[in-house]
Design an enzyme around this catalytic site. Structure first.
Site, PDB file in Angstrom:
ATOM      1  N   CYS A 121       0.390  -1.241  -0.163  1.00 13.63           N
ATOM      2  CA  CYS A 121       0.164   0.136   0.032  1.00 13.63           C
ATOM      3  C   CYS A 121       0.872   1.339  -0.283  1.00 13.63           C
ATOM      4  CB  CYS A 121      -1.214   0.486   1.103  1.00 13.63           C
ATOM      5  SG  CYS A 121      -2.104   1.716   1.286  1.00 13.63           S
ATOM      6  N   CYS A 124      -0.705   3.739   3.139  1.00 11.52           N
ATOM      7  CA  CYS A 124       0.704   3.632   3.978  1.00 11.52           C
ATOM      8  C   CYS A 124       1.265   3.515   4.242  1.00 11.52           C
ATOM      9  CB  CYS A 124      -0.743   2.360   4.767  1.00 11.52           C
ATOM     10  SG  CYS A 124      -2.362   2.603   5.441  1.00 11.52           S
ATOM     11  N   HIS A 134      -7.190  -0.791   0.845  1.00  6.95           N
ATOM     12  CA  HIS A 134      -6.978   0.809   1.246  1.00  6.95           C
ATOM     13  C   HIS A 134      -8.057   1.428   1.132  1.00  6.95           C
ATOM     14  CE1 HIS A 134      -4.602   4.703   3.420  1.00  6.95           C
ATOM     15  NE2 HIS A 134      -5.922   5.283   2.004  1.00  6.95           N
ATOM     16  N   CYS A 135      -8.664   1.815   2.151  1.00  6.72           N
ATOM     17  CA  CYS A 135      -9.939   2.577   2.426  1.00  6.72           C
ATOM     18  C   CYS A 135      -9.510   4.456   2.149  1.00  6.72           C
ATOM     19  CB  CYS A 135     -10.758   2.324   3.644  1.00  6.72           C
ATOM     20  SG  CYS A 135     -12.388   3.251   3.508  1.00  6.72           S
ATOM     21  N   CYS A 141      -5.899   0.490   5.789  1.00  2.00           N
ATOM     22  CA  CYS A 141      -5.717  -0.338   5.282  1.00  2.00           C
ATOM     23  C   CYS A 141      -6.876  -1.276   5.861  1.00  2.00           C
ATOM     24  CB  CYS A 141      -4.796  -1.266   5.269  1.00  2.00           C
ATOM     25  SG  CYS A 141      -3.282  -0.284   3.396  1.00  2.00           S
ATOM     26  N   HIS A 148     -17.089  -0.042   1.702  1.00  2.00           N
ATOM     27  CA  HIS A 148     -17.595   1.313   2.738  1.00  2.00           C
ATOM     28  C   HIS A 148     -18.683   1.158   3.116  1.00  2.00           C
ATOM     29  CE1 HIS A 148     -16.299   4.137   5.581  1.00  2.00           C
ATOM     30  NE2 HIS A 148     -17.411   5.476   5.471  1.00  2.00           N
ATOM     31  N   CYS A 149     -19.167   0.901   4.236  1.00  2.21           N
ATOM     32  CA  CYS A 149     -20.884   1.013   4.263  1.00  2.21           C
ATOM     33  C   CYS A 149     -21.510   2.803   4.985  1.00  2.21           C
ATOM     34  CB  CYS A 149     -21.389  -0.246   4.999  1.00  2.21           C
ATOM     35  SG  CYS A 149     -23.749  -0.107   5.353  1.00  2.21           S
ATOM     36  N   CYS A 155     -16.321   0.843   7.566  1.00  2.00           N
ATOM     37  CA  CYS A 155     -16.209  -0.439   7.466  1.00  2.00           C
ATOM     38  C   CYS A 155     -16.292  -0.975   6.993  1.00  2.00           C
ATOM     39  CB  CYS A 155     -14.118  -0.199   6.125  1.00  2.00           C
ATOM     40  SG  CYS A 155     -13.608   1.057   5.521  1.00  2.00           S
TER      41      CYS A 155
END
Length: 353
Positions: A121, A124, A134-135, A141, A148-149, A155
């Site tokens: 990543c 990060c 990764h969000c 991460c 993602h809700c 997440c």
């Protein structure tokens, strides 16, 4: 030359504009998270209120045996819905530990996979275990990230995916139950005469529950498919691309984390290997998932999370690390590809047999 420079400049401006739009959208989704939760609670509360004030009295007398039975059943469904919804919101999905390192301890795996095959990543600035992504909203991460809700303001990942799945199951069941109960006074015989307000309340409950049921059927069916095939939503699209590329080269891509439908289901719902693990779905219990979110059972053989061993290890193995030496080399042709599904520098081998 001037035209090429202009085209390059326009391309740069467009890429910068798209990046800014993504940043703004991520900020909006994160800021609006509590509003999504409030909206979800409002819809659920509206259906519950109308059920107890209009639907149930129209079907059974509340002091009758049938009325008390439906009262208990509905309370059980509602409690399970809110229980799993609350803990899905409150439970951290999990991130790779700060001391996560792929450089040490690689000799314990018999894969011989080079470090260049590890997923990395760039945001990060550290390696990522399998199925970790990764969000861009949470800015970190997430272990076994599905998505993602906004409805959860969280997440959906390794540690809260079970709550999310069970929440969908109970909400879907509750919608079926409400649609059935509301259809009795609408299309059948009611236990007593209803006023116009109550008839409108029953009709509104029926329509709203039916609409939610339709949407949930698609969402729940999709996640059941993902669970049975041991994938996340993000990995599904990556795996589909790998499968297409393997087919073009005359090979067959295999998801090594797919260890069979029943075992895949148990890996999500069963935490301790109990024989009656499926009964726990019907109880509001706080249950941690099996494993550590870093190592996963493999169809080529694994001694980590699937069997409960090596859970304290902080070192990531390549996805082929669970294969035994000669059998692995004879069954797999490994190729490195760059996965851009989540917009990261994300290197990972594709399994082909």
């Amino acid at each position: 030359m001037a035209l090429r420079t202009l085209i390059r400049h326009l391309h740069y401006m467009w890429a910068s504009f798209i990046l800014k739009v993504h940043v703004i959208l991520d900020s909006v989704v994160k800021t609006a998270g509590p509003l999504y939760i409030l909206l979800a609670l409002s819809l659920l509360s509206c259906i519950i209120y109308l059920y107890y004030t209009a639907v149930l009295p129209a079907v059974h007398q509340l002091n009758s045996v049938e009325g008390i039975t439906h009262l208990i059943l509905s309370i059980w469904l509602i409690y399970n819905v809110f229980f799993n919804y609350y803990w899905c919101i409150q439970t951290d999905p999990g991130s790779p530990p700060l001391d996560f390192d792929v450089g040490a301890g690689m000799s314990q795996y018999e894969s011989g996979a080079p470090i260049s095959q590890m997923r990395w990543c760039k945001r990060c600035r550290k390696p990522k275990p399998p199925m970790t992504h990764h969000c861009h909203i949470c800015k970190r991460c997430i272990l076994k990230m599905d998505h993602h809700c906004p409805w959860m303001h969280n997440c959906i990942g390794f540690y809260n995916y079970r709550y999310f799945l069970v929440f969908l199951l109970y909400l879907w069941t509750g919608c079926i139950y409400t649609v059935y109960m509301a259809s009795i006074p609408l299309f059948g015989t009611a236990s007593q005469e209803q006023t116009t307000d109550k008839v409108n309340g029953v009709l509104f409950t029926f329509v709203l529950s039916l609409a939610v049921f339709g949407s949930l059927s698609c969402l729940l069916g999709w996640h059941i498919y993902l669970v049975l095939t041991s994938q996340t939503t993000i990995d599904f699209y990556s795996n589909r691309q790998r499968r297409k590329e393997a087919r073009r080269s005359g090979q067959v891509w295999v998801n090594e984390f797919d260890v069979g439908k029943i075992q895949n289901l148990r890996n999500v719902l069963d935490s301790k290997g109990d024989r009656l693990w499926w009964l726990k779905i019907w109880l509001p219990l706080r249950i941690l998932p099996r494993g550590d979110g870093i190592h996963f059972p493999s169809r080529y053989g694994s001694s980590d999370t699937g069997a409960g061993g090596n859970q304290s290890s902080r070192h990531i193995s390549a996805p082929n690390s669970y294969s035994s030496g000669a059998a692995s080399s004879s069954r797999e042709a490994v190729s490195i590809e760059r996965v851009l599904a989540d917009g990261e520098d994300n290197w990972r081998p594709a399994n082909m047999v």
